[in-house]
Scaffold this motif. Structure first.
Motif, PDB file in Angstrom:
ATOM      1  N   ARG A 105      -7.000   7.543  37.741  1.00  0.00           N
ATOM      2  CA  ARG A 105      -6.671   6.232  37.161  1.00  0.00           C
ATOM      3  C   ARG A 105      -7.647   5.809  36.073  1.00  0.00           C
ATOM      4  N   GLY A 106      -8.765   6.546  35.905  1.00  0.00           N
ATOM      5  CA  GLY A 106      -9.718   6.209  34.852  1.00  0.00           C
ATOM      6  C   GLY A 106     -10.732   5.151  35.230  1.00  0.00           C
ATOM      7  N   PHE A 107     -10.848   4.849  36.525  1.00  0.00           N
ATOM      8  CA  PHE A 107     -11.850   3.863  36.972  1.00  0.00           C
ATOM      9  C   PHE A 107     -13.255   4.465  36.916  1.00  0.00           C
ATOM     10  N   LEU A 108     -13.334   5.769  37.107  1.00  0.00           N
ATOM     11  CA  LEU A 108     -14.605   6.487  37.156  1.00  0.00           C
ATOM     12  C   LEU A 108     -14.279   7.967  36.952  1.00  0.00           C
ATOM     13  N   ASP A 109     -15.289   8.802  37.030  1.00  0.00           N
ATOM     14  CA  ASP A 109     -15.136  10.229  36.723  1.00  0.00           C
ATOM     15  C   ASP A 109     -15.913  10.987  37.799  1.00  0.00           C
ATOM     16  N   ALA A 110     -15.237  11.273  38.912  1.00  0.00           N
ATOM     17  CA  ALA A 110     -15.932  11.754  40.113  1.00  0.00           C
ATOM     18  C   ALA A 110     -16.035  13.270  40.179  1.00  0.00           C
ATOM     19  N   VAL A 111     -17.138  13.738  40.723  1.00  0.00           N
ATOM     20  CA  VAL A 111     -17.299  15.124  41.166  1.00  0.00           C
ATOM     21  C   VAL A 111     -17.832  15.040  42.603  1.00  0.00           C
ATOM     22  N   CYS A 112     -17.011  15.516  43.542  1.00  0.00           N
ATOM     23  CA  CYS A 112     -17.376  15.453  44.960  1.00  0.00           C
ATOM     24  C   CYS A 112     -17.903  16.821  45.376  1.00  0.00           C
ATOM     25  N   VAL A 113     -19.163  16.878  45.743  1.00  0.00           N
ATOM     26  CA  VAL A 113     -19.815  18.142  46.087  1.00  0.00           C
ATOM     27  C   VAL A 113     -19.862  18.251  47.613  1.00  0.00           C
ATOM     28  N   ARG A 114     -19.122  19.231  48.142  1.00  0.00           N
ATOM     29  CA  ARG A 114     -19.115  19.421  49.596  1.00  0.00           C
ATOM     30  C   ARG A 114     -20.332  20.228  49.986  1.00  0.00           C
ATOM     31  N   LEU A 115     -21.410  19.495  50.273  1.00  0.00           N
ATOM     32  CA  LEU A 115     -22.659  20.178  50.589  1.00  0.00           C
ATOM     33  C   LEU A 115     -22.544  20.954  51.887  1.00  0.00           C
ATOM     34  N   PRO A 116     -23.086  22.159  51.900  1.00  0.00           N
ATOM     35  CA  PRO A 116     -23.306  22.856  53.170  1.00  0.00           C
ATOM     36  C   PRO A 116     -24.344  22.058  53.990  1.00  0.00           C
ATOM     37  N   THR A 117     -24.650  22.544  55.168  1.00  0.00           N
ATOM     38  CA  THR A 117     -25.712  21.948  55.969  1.00  0.00           C
ATOM     39  C   THR A 117     -27.038  22.203  55.256  1.00  0.00           C
ATOM     40  N   VAL A 118     -27.671  21.114  54.777  1.00  0.00           N
ATOM     41  CA  VAL A 118     -28.896  21.274  53.989  1.00  0.00           C
ATOM     42  C   VAL A 118     -30.050  21.604  54.935  1.00  0.00           C
TER      43      VAL A 118
ATOM     44  N   ASP B  25     -27.351  32.849  69.424  1.00  0.00           N
ATOM     45  CA  ASP B  25     -27.988  33.527  68.288  1.00  0.00           C
ATOM     46  C   ASP B  25     -26.988  34.093  67.288  1.00  0.00           C
ATOM     47  N   ASP B  26     -25.730  34.303  67.734  1.00  0.00           N
ATOM     48  CA  ASP B  26     -24.731  34.856  66.806  1.00  0.00           C
ATOM     49  C   ASP B  26     -23.924  33.752  66.122  1.00  0.00           C
ATOM     50  N   PHE B  27     -24.294  32.501  66.352  1.00  0.00           N
ATOM     51  CA  PHE B  27     -23.590  31.374  65.727  1.00  0.00           C
ATOM     52  C   PHE B  27     -23.828  31.418  64.213  1.00  0.00           C
ATOM     53  N   ALA B  28     -22.740  31.325  63.446  1.00  0.00           N
ATOM     54  CA  ALA B  28     -22.838  31.387  61.979  1.00  0.00           C
ATOM     55  C   ALA B  28     -22.664  29.994  61.381  1.00  0.00           C
ATOM     56  N   VAL B  29     -23.444  29.699  60.348  1.00  0.00           N
ATOM     57  CA  VAL B  29     -23.424  28.368  59.737  1.00  0.00           C
ATOM     58  C   VAL B  29     -23.546  28.507  58.221  1.00  0.00           C
ATOM     59  N   TRP B  30     -22.905  27.578  57.523  1.00  0.00           N
ATOM     60  CA  TRP B  30     -22.867  27.568  56.056  1.00  0.00           C
ATOM     61  C   TRP B  30     -23.949  26.605  55.590  1.00  0.00           C
ATOM     62  N   ILE B  31     -25.016  27.123  54.991  1.00  0.00           N
ATOM     63  CA  ILE B  31     -26.159  26.274  54.644  1.00  0.00           C
ATOM     64  C   ILE B  31     -26.537  26.385  53.171  1.00  0.00           C
ATOM     65  N   CYS B  32     -27.395  25.465  52.752  1.00  0.00           N
ATOM     66  CA  CYS B  32     -28.057  25.587  51.447  1.00  0.00           C
ATOM     67  C   CYS B  32     -29.434  24.955  51.558  1.00  0.00           C
ATOM     68  N   SER B  33     -30.316  25.340  50.658  1.00  0.00           N
ATOM     69  CA  SER B  33     -31.671  24.778  50.638  1.00  0.00           C
ATOM     70  C   SER B  33     -31.651  23.424  49.932  1.00  0.00           C
ATOM     71  N   PRO B  34     -32.646  22.569  50.192  1.00  0.00           N
ATOM     72  CA  PRO B  34     -32.763  21.321  49.414  1.00  0.00           C
ATOM     73  C   PRO B  34     -32.891  21.597  47.912  1.00  0.00           C
ATOM     74  N   ARG B  35     -33.616  22.650  47.526  1.00  0.00           N
ATOM     75  CA  ARG B  35     -33.740  22.977  46.103  1.00  0.00           C
ATOM     76  C   ARG B  35     -32.372  23.234  45.480  1.00  0.00           C
ATOM     77  N   ARG B  36     -31.541  24.029  46.184  1.00  0.00           N
ATOM     78  CA  ARG B  36     -30.220  24.371  45.648  1.00  0.00           C
ATOM     79  C   ARG B  36     -29.332  23.131  45.648  1.00  0.00           C
TER      80      ARG B  36
END
Lengths: 325, 325
Positions: free
Chosen positions: A162-175, A209-220
């Motif tokens: 609608r032109g109210f704003l210009d959004a970019v939604c970043v789906r962060l992994p578990t930081v 121990d075999d649990f898998a998780v989608w993460i990223c560092s604070p730097r990234r």
């Protein structure tokens, strides 16, 4: 460039404001003003060459001063975290959904539509340990926090159209690794099992121990959020959300990286059942195939050992000092 | 069985209440009370063997009497339609999103979680003429109405997971033929090009003859909404939304069916450009592959000629009388 950070007192808000104060620029353009907003006036970073104001208040009754009329970029991080939104439905719905309405309405009143960088989450998806999701995957949240984030993405995409704003939604992994103390996020233990042993403290691990998780560092995460502030959003089409290229790692891999950085540290990790936490994180997908993230120029992730070393370099001493250790 | 219909004065609400009044039963169980709610107190159907109350008000400030404490099934049809939600953002967001919050909060206060049958829409998807979407497709709405419907689906799925209510969200195709007068839905012309010529009146067509649209008859919509009221929702998992098996038809096929039922009638259809309308409907997918709809027992659709004949049998005379023709 004038910037406002909502949730400026939180982990991401403080990291971004410190970076902006240090660099004085975003994508080569000088920052000329920064407004920090949170429940209480956020701490103002030192050494900035531009004016910074700090404002406290309720995001749902957002004060006009929180997003000044000439703002170019709004970082919208104000949120109630996952375990808290699950424990208190009304609070989560109010802050995470009504708060986003208030941000949209504030942006509509500005001179020109600002870029809004919104932090969405992996928790807006489900599928669990077997799922590696493509960009086209439907968001079927298994918790109220994820539901509120998925709805806020739709609100912001529609407001962009609608032109109210210009959004970019970043789906962060578990930081990971978050500094400081444990917070009420269900995902807190992923940081805890690295941070606490590096501080010489025990940490609780509620999954196998075999649990898998989608993460990223604070730097990234910082790198991606700053990229989202200057990205050409015309590339995105109607879908203003993006999954940046995190890494899918197992608990065993995290503990091995911890051992590489500090031999013996992983002995401080104690297996402790917590069904409430395991149930929440157990619904999150183990990974994503983030083709749009690559296409839109979100940087690749460093290795897990580098992630642990970056925590030691950036945050370990400050965390030790903050906690009086 | 006690039933409440929100939006009881609208097209779907009046059809459902008339059916319930006539049959006195839903899935073999006697109806023991019906409450109709709308902006103004809805008309009460005649001949019911159970008490019916009619209440007027604002769905966002929903009166407690609109959903009595012992309600078993809530049909939540209260909405601002597509062209209107596009023209008035605040009104659409308020009624379509805040209204759904109010319904959830009312249901939380009941003695037991009621079944909530919600009408979502094909407009919550995009992709346009080339798209035949699977059930797993991501909702990327191209209009505010569709965005609000997609968000309401997430709200209701989360409220179901939390045990506040037990929702089934039926993504209705474009319901065709609607009786009465044109309304402000962008899709109104799909009905108009059948209804108006059958009344001997001209109708405007803003898209080409090869334009494909996903539709269903009012009879089939009623059948599906009543099925959604009694469906075993445990089959659905976390995703409380379903695309029932509509039919994908072109304008040319619609006009051919009209000619079969009333030779010469299609000459009353005038090609008139309307970019605003064409832009909205042009984003909706041309069809779906509704495997979940079949699996959950939503009935198959009749032919297009039967759809036109059903309008003549069910609604043509009443429409003529209503409009003083």
């Amino acid at each position: 460039m004038k910037i406002a950070i909502l949730g400026g007192g939180g982990f991401l808000g403080r990291k971004i404001s410190a970076l902006l104060a240090r660099d004085g620029k975003l994508d080569g353009v000088s920052v000329t003003g920064l407004t920090l907003f949170d429940v209480a006036p956020p701490p103002v970073p030192e050494g900035a060459a531009f004016p910074i104001s700090a404002i406290g208040g309720d995001v749902v009754a957002l004060p006009a001063a929180a997003i000044p009329a000439d703002t170019d970029v709004v970082f919208h991080f104000a949120a109630v975290v996952s375990a808290q939104a699950e424990a208190d439905y009304d609070l989560g719905r109010r802050v995470n959904l009504r708060g986003t309405d208030a941000v949209i309405d504030a942006c509509r009143a500005l001179r020109k539509p600002p870029r809004v960088v919104f932090t969405s989450s992996v928790a807006s998806f489900s599928g669990g340990q077997d799922a590696i999701l493509p960009d086209a995957a439907r968001q079927i949240p298994a918790n109220s926090y994820g539901a509120q984030k998925a709805m806020a993405e739709i609100l912001l995409a529609d407001a962009s159209r609608r032109g109210f704003l210009d959004a970019v939604c970043v789906r962060l992994p578990t930081v990971t690794v978050r500094p400081g103390r444990p917070n009420r996020a269900a995902s807190g233990f992923f940081s805890g099992i690295i941070r606490e042993p590096l501080l010489g403290l025990e940490a609780e691990l509620p999954v196998g121990d075999d649990f898998a998780v989608w993460i990223c560092s604070p730097r990234r995460a910082m790198d991606w959020l700053l990229h989202a502030a200057i990205l050409d959003s015309a590339l995105m089409g109607l879908d203003r959300s993006v999954t940046p290229p995190g890494i899918s790692v197992t608990i065993a891999q995290i503990l091995a990286a911890l051992e590489t950085v500090k031999p013996g540290a992983s002995k401080l990790v104690k297996r402790v059942e917590d069904k409430a936490i395991a149930d929440i994180v157990g619904t999150w997908p183990a990974g994503f195939d983030p083709l749009r993230g690559h296409r839109f120029g979100f940087g690749r992730h460093e290795s897990l050992v580098e992630l642990v070393r970056a925590f030691v370099a950036d945050d370990l001493e400050a965390t030790r000092a903050d906690r009086g250790l």
